[in-house]
Design an enzyme around this catalytic site. Structure first.
Site, PDB file in Angstrom:
ATOM      1  N   GLU A 132     -20.176 -17.596  10.335  1.00 39.18           N
ATOM      2  CA  GLU A 132     -21.360 -16.722  10.239  1.00 39.18           C
ATOM      3  C   GLU A 132     -21.059 -15.384   9.567  1.00 39.18           C
ATOM      4  OE1 GLU A 132     -19.859 -17.553  13.007  1.00 39.18           O
ATOM      5  OE2 GLU A 132     -19.185 -15.666  13.891  1.00 39.18           O
ATOM      6  N   GLU A 178     -11.321 -32.102  12.287  1.00 35.65           N
ATOM      7  CA  GLU A 178     -12.239 -31.010  11.953  1.00 35.65           C
ATOM      8  C   GLU A 178     -12.804 -30.355  13.218  1.00 35.65           C
ATOM      9  OE1 GLU A 178     -13.608 -29.102   9.526  1.00 35.65           O
ATOM     10  OE2 GLU A 178     -11.804 -29.795   8.533  1.00 35.65           O
ATOM     11  N   HIS A 193      -9.813 -21.539  12.296  1.00 33.84           N
ATOM     12  CA  HIS A 193     -10.055 -22.953  11.947  1.00 33.84           C
ATOM     13  C   HIS A 193      -8.918 -23.472  11.059  1.00 33.84           C
ATOM     14  CE1 HIS A 193     -12.713 -26.415  10.629  1.00 33.84           C
ATOM     15  NE2 HIS A 193     -11.844 -26.374   9.629  1.00 33.84           N
ATOM     16  N   GLU A 194      -8.596 -22.737  10.027  1.00 31.86           N
ATOM     17  CA  GLU A 194      -7.577 -23.215   9.073  1.00 31.86           C
ATOM     18  C   GLU A 194      -6.195 -23.267   9.714  1.00 31.86           C
ATOM     19  OE1 GLU A 194      -8.508 -24.661   6.503  1.00 31.86           O
ATOM     20  OE2 GLU A 194     -10.557 -23.921   6.453  1.00 31.86           O
ATOM     21  N   TYR A 227     -20.586 -16.553   5.414  1.00 34.93           N
ATOM     22  CA  TYR A 227     -21.486 -17.467   4.717  1.00 34.93           C
ATOM     23  C   TYR A 227     -22.774 -16.759   4.309  1.00 34.93           C
ATOM     24  CZ  TYR A 227     -24.228 -21.766   3.995  1.00 34.93           C
ATOM     25  OH  TYR A 227     -25.006 -22.755   3.481  1.00 34.93           O
ATOM     26  N   TYR A 237      -6.871 -37.549   8.349  1.00 32.46           N
ATOM     27  CA  TYR A 237      -8.050 -36.800   7.894  1.00 32.46           C
ATOM     28  C   TYR A 237      -9.082 -37.725   7.244  1.00 32.46           C
ATOM     29  CZ  TYR A 237     -10.394 -32.452   6.626  1.00 32.46           C
ATOM     30  OH  TYR A 237     -11.286 -31.418   6.528  1.00 32.46           O
ATOM     31  N   ASP A 277     -27.575 -17.107   9.694  1.00 33.61           N
ATOM     32  CA  ASP A 277     -27.220 -18.517   9.516  1.00 33.61           C
ATOM     33  C   ASP A 277     -25.698 -18.680   9.607  1.00 33.61           C
ATOM     34  OD1 ASP A 277     -26.490 -17.300   7.186  1.00 33.61           O
ATOM     35  OD2 ASP A 277     -27.388 -18.793   5.845  1.00 33.61           O
ATOM     36  N   ASP A 298     -17.292 -37.401   2.045  1.00 27.63           N
ATOM     37  CA  ASP A 298     -16.613 -36.446   2.927  1.00 27.63           C
ATOM     38  C   ASP A 298     -15.538 -37.143   3.778  1.00 27.63           C
ATOM     39  OD1 ASP A 298     -16.139 -33.984   4.260  1.00 27.63           O
ATOM     40  OD2 ASP A 298     -17.611 -34.473   5.814  1.00 27.63           O
ATOM     41  N   ASP A 355       0.857  -1.181   0.000  1.00 29.14           N
ATOM     42  CA  ASP A 355       0.000   0.000   0.000  1.00 29.14           C
ATOM     43  C   ASP A 355       0.897   1.236   0.000  1.00 29.14           C
ATOM     44  OD1 ASP A 355      -2.954   0.835   0.421  1.00 29.14           O
ATOM     45  OD2 ASP A 355      -1.833   2.098   1.830  1.00 29.14           O
ATOM     46  N   HIS A 413      -5.705 -26.255  11.797  1.00 26.32           N
ATOM     47  CA  HIS A 413      -5.305 -27.466  11.059  1.00 26.32           C
ATOM     48  C   HIS A 413      -3.771 -27.587  11.025  1.00 26.32           C
ATOM     49  CE1 HIS A 413      -9.033 -29.183   9.823  1.00 26.32           C
ATOM     50  NE2 HIS A 413      -9.419 -28.167   9.084  1.00 26.32           N
ATOM     51  N   ASP A 470     -12.701 -16.743  17.803  1.00 25.09           N
ATOM     52  CA  ASP A 470     -13.861 -15.877  17.494  1.00 25.09           C
ATOM     53  C   ASP A 470     -14.903 -16.211  18.558  1.00 25.09           C
ATOM     54  OD1 ASP A 470     -15.730 -14.234  16.171  1.00 25.09           O
ATOM     55  OD2 ASP A 470     -16.583 -15.992  15.183  1.00 25.09           O
ATOM     56  N   ASN A 471     -14.706 -15.615  19.766  1.00 20.95           N
ATOM     57  CA  ASN A 471     -15.375 -16.174  20.936  1.00 20.95           C
ATOM     58  C   ASN A 471     -16.689 -15.496  21.297  1.00 20.95           C
ATOM     59  OD1 ASN A 471     -14.489 -13.797  21.958  1.00 20.95           O
ATOM     60  ND2 ASN A 471     -13.000 -14.666  23.382  1.00 20.95           N
ATOM     61  N   HIS A 488     -16.543 -33.642   8.069  1.00 20.53           N
ATOM     62  CA  HIS A 488     -17.262 -32.398   8.390  1.00 20.53           C
ATOM     63  C   HIS A 488     -18.655 -32.681   8.926  1.00 20.53           C
ATOM     64  CE1 HIS A 488     -14.243 -30.979   5.450  1.00 20.53           C
ATOM     65  NE2 HIS A 488     -14.234 -29.877   6.169  1.00 20.53           N
ATOM     66  N   ASP A 539     -13.229 -16.826  12.642  1.00 24.95           N
ATOM     67  CA  ASP A 539     -13.307 -18.257  12.949  1.00 24.95           C
ATOM     68  C   ASP A 539     -12.800 -19.116  11.787  1.00 24.95           C
ATOM     69  OD1 ASP A 539     -15.498 -17.679  11.338  1.00 24.95           O
ATOM     70  OD2 ASP A 539     -17.003 -18.233  12.836  1.00 24.95           O
ATOM     71  N   ASP A 571       0.128   4.438   1.271  1.00 24.46           N
ATOM     72  CA  ASP A 571       0.052   5.405   2.377  1.00 24.46           C
ATOM     73  C   ASP A 571      -0.228   4.778   3.748  1.00 24.46           C
ATOM     74  OD1 ASP A 571      -2.562   4.670   2.139  1.00 24.46           O
ATOM     75  OD2 ASP A 571      -3.327   6.672   1.630  1.00 24.46           O
TER      76      ASP A 571
HETATM   77 CA   LIG Z   1     -25.418 -15.715   6.064  1.00 27.35          CA
HETATM   78 CA   LIG Z   2     -18.395 -14.327  15.527  1.00 30.80          CA
HETATM   79 CA   LIG Z   3     -18.080 -17.718  14.841  1.00 32.76          CA
HETATM   80 CA   LIG Z   4      -3.900   3.114   0.966  1.00 33.86          CA
HETATM   81 ZN   LIG Z   5     -11.314 -27.825   8.286  1.00 37.01          ZN
END
Ligand SMILES: [Ca+2]
Ligand SMILES: [Ca+2]
Ligand SMILES: [Ca+2]
Ligand SMILES: [Ca+2]
Ligand SMILES: [Zn+2]
Length: 372
Positions: free
Chosen positions: A246, A227, A203-204, A249, A218, A256, A282, A121, A207, A238-239, A287, A199, A123
């Site tokens: 959420e 998982e 999550h990733e 998605y 896995y 949801d 899966d 970037d 792993h 993300d507590n 999952h 989250d 600035d």
């Molecule tokens: Ca949504």
């Molecule tokens: Ca959250």
């Molecule tokens: Ca969450």
């Molecule tokens: Ca900038």
């Molecule tokens: Zn995963």
């Protein structure tokens, strides 16, 4: 200079040129050339050298790269700050050198080449939301593992955390590829840019922690535990809820989520061992059956009654300690759900004592999901 950075500099951004003047260093005065070397490959560098005009010796040298704080706006319009590198007054990069061996965030520019180009970037007010979130949330995840579990990056040896955003076109996924994090932008309908979910990032990266510790295979029950561990730490970092994904998605549908640890059945996943999936899809339901262990973790933390068993909640912090201890001490590549129960009980005994509420609650939580 090449000795200094241990790599070969291929191209200087600014052609090095020397200014000749009297340079005073440690009480000696020299007729010296001041030379500034500015390059981006193989890593951004900016060095100032003072060279004795008579002997050609290097009198002094120092790096002019500065670790500073950047500010930016995430995908969801939220303001945040994060550590970056100042290369020059008009060039800042998403390279944090304050955590472990570094946190670097790259831009694939809608191509499939990894890692892409280091985010930059002009600035230090950052407006590429996907880049801002991936970089800031990698830092948040690093800090969680350091502060809560004294773990220095995913390998506990400070491994550099590399992420790439804008991977491919309308790509509806995020993944850890064994080396780095990769985030698609989503198609705007199923997902928005996936790094906007703390989250998802947690999550990733978890792993990666699992790969360096229990290394749960896995597939089948060990894969479902793999998982679940990622979902559990996703919810610890993300507590503010027990939902996964959420924030990213279905942008057009509020409320949801991809999965729920509190009630896995809302996403069609089982919440009791008797309802486990035993088919081939899966990877044997990694999952899907994750929901069973997710429910145990939720009950352990928050308490509640399930299938006629009442669990006394012990809170997120103690729950996280138990799963982290189990992951890093007892679970192994072939652990199944029953081994998870035993590992959690043993962890609670070590951490809190054999007669503790924590041990009792672990037993009740696994009774409630039908795992002995
Ligand atoms: Ca949504
Ligand atoms: Ca959250
Ligand atoms: Ca969450
Ligand atoms: Ca900038
Ligand atoms: Zn995963």
């Amino acid at each position: 200079l090449e000795d200094e950075i241990d790599k070969e500099v291929k191209k200087f951004e600014v052609k090095p040129k020397g200014n000749l003047y009297i340079y005073i260093h440690e009480d000696e005065s020299y007729l010296a050339y001041e030379v500034e070397l500015n390059f981006l490959d193989p890593q951004p560098g900016r060095w100032k050298y003072f060279i004795d005009a008579n002997s050609g010796d290097v009198i002094n040298k120092y790096s002019m790269l500065h670790e500073i704080t950047g500010t930016g706006t995430g995908v969801l319009g939220d303001s945040k700050s994060f550590e970056v590198t100042k290369v020059s007054n008009t060039n800042y990069t998403t390279k944090d050198t304050t955590r472990g061996k570094g946190i670097e965030t790259y831009n694939a520019r809608n191509r499939y080449t990894l890692p892409g180009t280091l985010g930059s970037d002009t600035d230090n007010n950052w407006t590429d939301g996907a880049l801002v979130d991936a970089h800031a949330y990698a830092q948040t995840t690093y800090d969680y593992y350091k502060n809560a579990h004294n773990r220095n990056s995913y390998d506990n040896k400070g491994a550099k955390m590399i992420s790439t955003v804008h991977y491919g076109s309308n790509y509806n996924n995020a993944f850890w590829n064994g080396v780095q994090m990769v985030y698609g932008d989503g198609d705007g309908s199923v997902f928005r840019p996936l790094s906007a979910g703390l989250d998802v990032v947690a999550h990733e990266l978890t792993h990666a922690v699992t790969e360096k510790t229990a290394n749960l295979i896995y597939q089948n029950e060990s894969g479902a535990l793999n998982e679940s561990i990622s979902d559990i730490f996703g919810a610890m970092i993300d507590n503010d809820d027990w939902l996964m994904g959420e924030d990213v998605y279905t942008p057009g549908t509020p409320g949801d989520a991809l999965r729920s640890l509190e009630d896995p059945t809302v996403a069609g996943d089982p919440d009791h061992y008797s309802d486990r999936y035993t088919g081939p899809n899966d990877n044997g339901g990694v999952h899907i059956n994750s929901g069973i262990n997710n429910k145990a973790a939720y009950l352990l933390s928050e308490g509640g009654s399930h299938h006629g068993v009442t669990v006394t909640g012990i809170g997120r912090n103690d729950t996280a300690k138990i799963y982290y201890y189990a992951l890093t001490n007892y679970l192994n590549p072939n652990s199944n759900f029953s081994a998870m129960r035993q590992a959690a009980i043993q962890s609670a005994i070590v951490l809190f004592g054999a007669n503790s509420q924590q041990v009792e609650s672990v037993k009740d939580a696994y009774d409630a999901i039908g795992v002995q």
